[in-house]
Motif scaffolding. Sequence first.
Motif, PDB file in Angstrom:
ATOM      1  N   PRO A 226       0.796  -1.232   0.000  1.00 29.23           N
ATOM      2  CA  PRO A 226       0.000   0.000   0.000  1.00 29.23           C
ATOM      3  C   PRO A 226       0.825   1.277   0.000  1.00 29.23           C
ATOM      4  CG  PRO A 226       0.052  -0.923   2.199  1.00 29.23           C
ATOM      5  CD  PRO A 226       0.955  -1.776   1.343  1.00 29.23           C
ATOM      6  N   GLY A 227       2.064   1.197   0.324  1.00 28.20           N
ATOM      7  CA  GLY A 227       2.805   2.453   0.429  1.00 28.20           C
ATOM      8  C   GLY A 227       4.211   2.128   0.818  1.00 28.20           C
TER       9      GLY A 227
ATOM     10  N   GLY B  90       2.163  -7.580   2.376  1.00 31.28           N
ATOM     11  CA  GLY B  90       1.672  -6.211   2.462  1.00 31.28           C
ATOM     12  C   GLY B  90       0.321  -6.247   3.141  1.00 31.28           C
ATOM     13  N   ASN B  91      -0.674  -5.618   2.541  1.00 33.37           N
ATOM     14  CA  ASN B  91      -2.015  -5.592   3.126  1.00 33.37           C
ATOM     15  C   ASN B  91      -2.943  -6.527   2.341  1.00 33.37           C
ATOM     16  OD1 ASN B  91      -4.914  -4.456   3.195  1.00 33.37           O
ATOM     17  ND2 ASN B  91      -3.959  -3.630   5.034  1.00 33.37           N
TER      18      ASN B  91
ATOM     19  N   PHE C 244      -6.176  -6.975   2.482  1.00 34.07           N
ATOM     20  CA  PHE C 244      -7.409  -6.347   1.970  1.00 34.07           C
ATOM     21  C   PHE C 244      -7.150  -5.687   0.613  1.00 34.07           C
ATOM     22  CE2 PHE C 244      -8.166  -6.818   6.444  1.00 34.07           C
ATOM     23  CZ  PHE C 244      -9.508  -7.116   6.541  1.00 34.07           C
ATOM     24  N   LEU C 245      -6.038  -4.988   0.504  1.00 31.43           N
ATOM     25  CA  LEU C 245      -5.685  -4.310  -0.739  1.00 31.43           C
ATOM     26  C   LEU C 245      -5.386  -5.332  -1.837  1.00 31.43           C
ATOM     27  CD1 LEU C 245      -5.218  -1.535  -1.981  1.00 31.43           C
ATOM     28  CD2 LEU C 245      -2.870  -1.625  -1.138  1.00 31.43           C
TER      29      LEU C 245
ATOM     30  N   ASP D 134      -4.294  -8.282   8.969  1.00 34.23           N
ATOM     31  CA  ASP D 134      -4.141  -6.924   8.455  1.00 34.23           C
ATOM     32  C   ASP D 134      -5.308  -6.016   8.807  1.00 34.23           C
ATOM     33  OD1 ASP D 134      -1.730  -7.695   7.470  1.00 34.23           O
ATOM     34  OD2 ASP D 134      -2.494  -8.165   5.482  1.00 34.23           O
ATOM     35  N   MET D 135      -5.064  -4.723   8.678  1.00 33.65           N
ATOM     36  CA  MET D 135      -6.082  -3.715   8.942  1.00 33.65           C
ATOM     37  C   MET D 135      -6.940  -3.537   7.685  1.00 33.65           C
ATOM     38  SD  MET D 135      -5.340   0.075  10.515  1.00 33.65           S
ATOM     39  CE  MET D 135      -5.214  -0.365  12.257  1.00 33.65           C
ATOM     40  N   PRO D 136      -8.266  -3.425   7.839  1.00 31.64           N
ATOM     41  CA  PRO D 136      -9.164  -3.369   6.669  1.00 31.64           C
ATOM     42  C   PRO D 136      -9.191  -1.989   6.009  1.00 31.64           C
ATOM     43  CG  PRO D 136     -10.449  -3.232   8.681  1.00 31.64           C
ATOM     44  CD  PRO D 136      -9.014  -3.466   9.109  1.00 31.64           C
ATOM     45  N   ILE D 137      -8.059  -1.576   5.468  1.00 30.43           N
ATOM     46  CA  ILE D 137      -7.895  -0.203   4.967  1.00 30.43           C
ATOM     47  C   ILE D 137      -8.677   0.064   3.688  1.00 30.43           C
ATOM     48  CG2 ILE D 137      -5.673   0.049   6.112  1.00 30.43           C
ATOM     49  CD1 ILE D 137      -4.286  -0.364   3.401  1.00 30.43           C
ATOM     50  N   VAL D 138      -9.093  -0.993   3.001  1.00 32.90           N
ATOM     51  CA  VAL D 138      -9.995  -0.869   1.840  1.00 32.90           C
ATOM     52  C   VAL D 138     -11.040  -1.978   1.936  1.00 32.90           C
ATOM     53  CG1 VAL D 138      -8.279   0.200   0.295  1.00 32.90           C
ATOM     54  CG2 VAL D 138      -8.508  -2.304   0.368  1.00 32.90           C
ATOM     55  N   TYR D 139     -12.140  -1.812   1.179  1.00 34.43           N
ATOM     56  CA  TYR D 139     -13.266  -2.760   1.241  1.00 34.43           C
ATOM     57  C   TYR D 139     -13.280  -3.644  -0.008  1.00 34.43           C
ATOM     58  CZ  TYR D 139     -18.097  -4.432   1.779  1.00 34.43           C
ATOM     59  OH  TYR D 139     -19.212  -5.213   1.922  1.00 34.43           O
ATOM     60  N   PRO D 140     -12.846  -4.902   0.103  1.00 39.21           N
ATOM     61  CA  PRO D 140     -12.853  -5.778  -1.072  1.00 39.21           C
ATOM     62  C   PRO D 140     -14.285  -6.221  -1.417  1.00 39.21           C
ATOM     63  CG  PRO D 140     -11.448  -6.655   0.714  1.00 39.21           C
ATOM     64  CD  PRO D 140     -12.326  -5.596   1.291  1.00 39.21           C
ATOM     65  N   PRO D 141     -14.549  -6.521  -2.699  1.00 39.12           N
ATOM     66  CA  PRO D 141     -15.890  -6.979  -3.081  1.00 39.12           C
ATOM     67  C   PRO D 141     -16.222  -8.360  -2.526  1.00 39.12           C
ATOM     68  CG  PRO D 141     -14.407  -7.012  -4.990  1.00 39.12           C
ATOM     69  CD  PRO D 141     -13.668  -6.336  -3.871  1.00 39.12           C
TER      70      PRO D 141
ATOM     71  N   PHE E 274     -14.383 -11.596   0.401  1.00 37.56           N
ATOM     72  CA  PHE E 274     -13.219 -12.081   1.158  1.00 37.56           C
ATOM     73  C   PHE E 274     -12.717 -13.428   0.608  1.00 37.56           C
ATOM     74  CE2 PHE E 274     -14.256  -9.817   5.513  1.00 37.56           C
ATOM     75  CZ  PHE E 274     -13.766  -8.630   4.997  1.00 37.56           C
TER      76      PHE E 274
ATOM     77  N   LYS F  98     -12.456   1.053   9.096  1.00 36.65           N
ATOM     78  CA  LYS F  98     -11.222   0.641   8.418  1.00 36.65           C
ATOM     79  C   LYS F  98      -9.964   0.757   9.281  1.00 36.65           C
ATOM     80  CE  LYS F  98     -12.872   1.662   3.722  1.00 36.65           C
ATOM     81  NZ  LYS F  98     -12.692   2.564   2.553  1.00 36.65           N
TER      82      LYS F  98
ATOM     83  N   THR G  92     -10.031  -0.595  12.530  1.00 39.88           N
ATOM     84  CA  THR G  92     -10.167  -1.575  13.611  1.00 39.88           C
ATOM     85  C   THR G  92      -8.932  -2.470  13.647  1.00 39.88           C
ATOM     86  OG1 THR G  92     -11.452  -3.429  14.478  1.00 39.88           O
ATOM     87  CG2 THR G  92     -11.409  -3.217  12.115  1.00 39.88           C
TER      88      THR G  92
ATOM     89  N   TYR H 160     -18.032 -11.105   6.840  1.00 41.49           N
ATOM     90  CA  TYR H 160     -17.969 -10.091   5.778  1.00 41.49           C
ATOM     91  C   TYR H 160     -19.169  -9.137   5.897  1.00 41.49           C
ATOM     92  CZ  TYR H 160     -17.579  -8.155   1.027  1.00 41.49           C
ATOM     93  OH  TYR H 160     -17.443  -7.314  -0.043  1.00 41.49           O
TER      94      TYR H 160
ATOM     95  N   PHE I 187     -18.322  -1.177   5.251  1.00 43.61           N
ATOM     96  CA  PHE I 187     -17.469  -0.811   6.390  1.00 43.61           C
ATOM     97  C   PHE I 187     -17.903   0.528   6.996  1.00 43.61           C
ATOM     98  CE2 PHE I 187     -13.334  -3.244   4.962  1.00 43.61           C
ATOM     99  CZ  PHE I 187     -13.880  -4.438   5.399  1.00 43.61           C
TER     100      PHE I 187
ATOM    101  N   GLU J   6       3.465  -6.269  10.849  1.00 41.06           N
ATOM    102  CA  GLU J   6       3.475  -4.802  10.851  1.00 41.06           C
ATOM    103  C   GLU J   6       3.186  -4.238  12.244  1.00 41.06           C
ATOM    104  OE1 GLU J   6       1.746  -6.674   8.749  1.00 41.06           O
ATOM    105  OE2 GLU J   6       2.260  -6.049   6.698  1.00 41.06           O
TER     106      GLU J   6
ATOM    107  N   ARG K   8       0.507   0.116  10.152  1.00 43.58           N
ATOM    108  CA  ARG K   8      -0.839  -0.191   9.652  1.00 43.58           C
ATOM    109  C   ARG K   8      -1.644   1.098   9.439  1.00 43.58           C
ATOM    110  NH1 ARG K   8      -1.944  -5.747  10.671  1.00 43.58           N
ATOM    111  NH2 ARG K   8      -0.217  -6.641  11.841  1.00 43.58           N
TER     112      ARG K   8
ATOM    113  N   PHE L 286      -3.214   2.777   6.057  1.00 41.61           N
ATOM    114  CA  PHE L 286      -4.594   3.280   5.912  1.00 41.61           C
ATOM    115  C   PHE L 286      -4.589   4.654   5.245  1.00 41.61           C
ATOM    116  CE2 PHE L 286      -7.799   6.151   7.713  1.00 41.61           C
ATOM    117  CZ  PHE L 286      -8.977   5.532   7.284  1.00 41.61           C
TER     118      PHE L 286
ATOM    119  N   THR M 125      -2.527   5.859   3.162  1.00 44.40           N
ATOM    120  CA  THR M 125      -2.209   5.839   1.718  1.00 44.40           C
ATOM    121  C   THR M 125      -3.471   5.633   0.883  1.00 44.40           C
ATOM    122  OG1 THR M 125      -1.834   3.432   1.494  1.00 44.40           O
ATOM    123  CG2 THR M 125       0.060   4.777   2.185  1.00 44.40           C
ATOM    124  N   GLN M 126      -4.531   5.125   1.521  1.00 46.41           N
ATOM    125  CA  GLN M 126      -5.757   4.790   0.785  1.00 46.41           C
ATOM    126  C   GLN M 126      -6.945   5.672   1.176  1.00 46.41           C
ATOM    127  OE1 GLN M 126      -5.443   2.146  -1.509  1.00 46.41           O
ATOM    128  NE2 GLN M 126      -3.291   2.195  -0.884  1.00 46.41           N
TER     129      GLN M 126
END
Lengths: 230, 230
Positions: free
Chosen positions: A42-43, A89-90, A92-93, A136-143, A145, B132, B134, B141, B145, B171, B176, B180, B182-183
């Motif tokens: 992610p970065g 990495g992440n 979720f991403l 990982d932290m849910p930094i984005v929302y996947p369509p 899991f 995002k 947490t 699922y 979010f 991480e 983490r 987050f 970055t997104q």
Amino acid sequence: MNIILASTSTLFGEQYLEYLKPELEKLYNGIDEIIFIPFARPGGISHEDYTTRAKDFFATININVKGLHKFEDKIEAINSAQGFFTGGGNTFLLVKTLHELKLMKVLKENIESGKPYLGCSAGSNIGGINMKTTNDMPIVYPPSFDCMGLVPFNINPHYLDSNPGIRHNGETRETRIKEFLTQNDIKVIGLREGNWIRKIDDKITVEGSELTKIFEIGKEPYEVESGTEL
Amino acid sequence: MNIILASTSTLFGEQYLEYLKPELEKLYNGIDEIIFIPFARPGGISHEDYTTRAKDFFATININVKGLHKFEDKIEAINSAQGFFTGGGNTFLLVKTLHELKLMKVLKENIESGKPYLGCSAGSNIGGINMKTTNDMPIVYPPSFDCMGLVPFNINPHYLDSNPGIRHNGETRETRIKEFLTQNDIKVIGLREGNWIRKIDDKITVEGSELTKIFEIGKEPYEVESGTEL
């Protein structure tokens, strides 16, 4: 199948992928180029820099590395590839990107056809049934899991024993996985750093320097030794 | 608004909610009954037992507690309530349940109308813009979010500083949260155990015994003292 799903890419104080080098020579035997999937990152470093890191390591075992982000037609790139490596990495991403680009299924099919696959951390999570046991932290929302299901269980990478000395009320890893089991009837392999899952044809074993902790519904968590068939 | 969003329900070695008792007497001043929302709890104890635990504490400040799980018409229960408390557990399970039962919006509206709200841990995450940040494992699922947005930022409860002594490559919390950012362009309040967010009308402050770490896009993370307006 011919896959390695590793807890981590890098052991503490070691170089990137160093501890896996003898295994990777066997995994990619006869192959001179692989596709690197950098989408978990992610970065910090770009997809290009991340690919270079993988490229530098794989040069030491005479394998060329191409980053999937560089291909216009990524489905064609996967179908034409000799083998794959998905970095950490992440999760979720990574899962969001793979689903949105319609790559999860095509990657699964190519691996199931026998092309070698290495996953580390997030790249190992996607080898499981779903990503519901990522750390990982849910930094984005996947369509979704859902993942590739290359193995009939889920993986918890970087598995960490609880530290009874810590004065903190966040959940331990063991508590989190037990909570997963209240909602899902899926075996979870708690993969400590230094360990990996090896699948050759239909045989699945756990390998590496540490004991591996396994969680199943209705059983106390138990540990198995390196070499145990799963 | 009249809310408290706390990092944790229980400080290490203390009784449930003990450290917040003087604050809760002020929060719920003039109220003799609240609704407890137990849906974050995935296992270990039932919704009923979890409610009893809250009930036992609130009896000491002369407030009756009813568990939301017991009401047939949960929307009506929320609309008729005098105040609310959402306990900790798994944020994915809490958010999934609230969305599926169509309770997220009605709870938000009731709190915005001035009814007092206490959240702890997962119950604090849902006071933020989304879930995002947490720390919980994605064991289910959720359909979204998105959370209540009672405050114009996200919360990271149980904020934990990294331990440089640990020989592990998972991480750190700081990494983490930076990922987050970055997104997402959303401020994150890293709420150490012992701290809470207090919102009275439009004024938001951070309170408690510890410094609070704040993360924003394009800035180095910084710390603020108890009492600082956010």
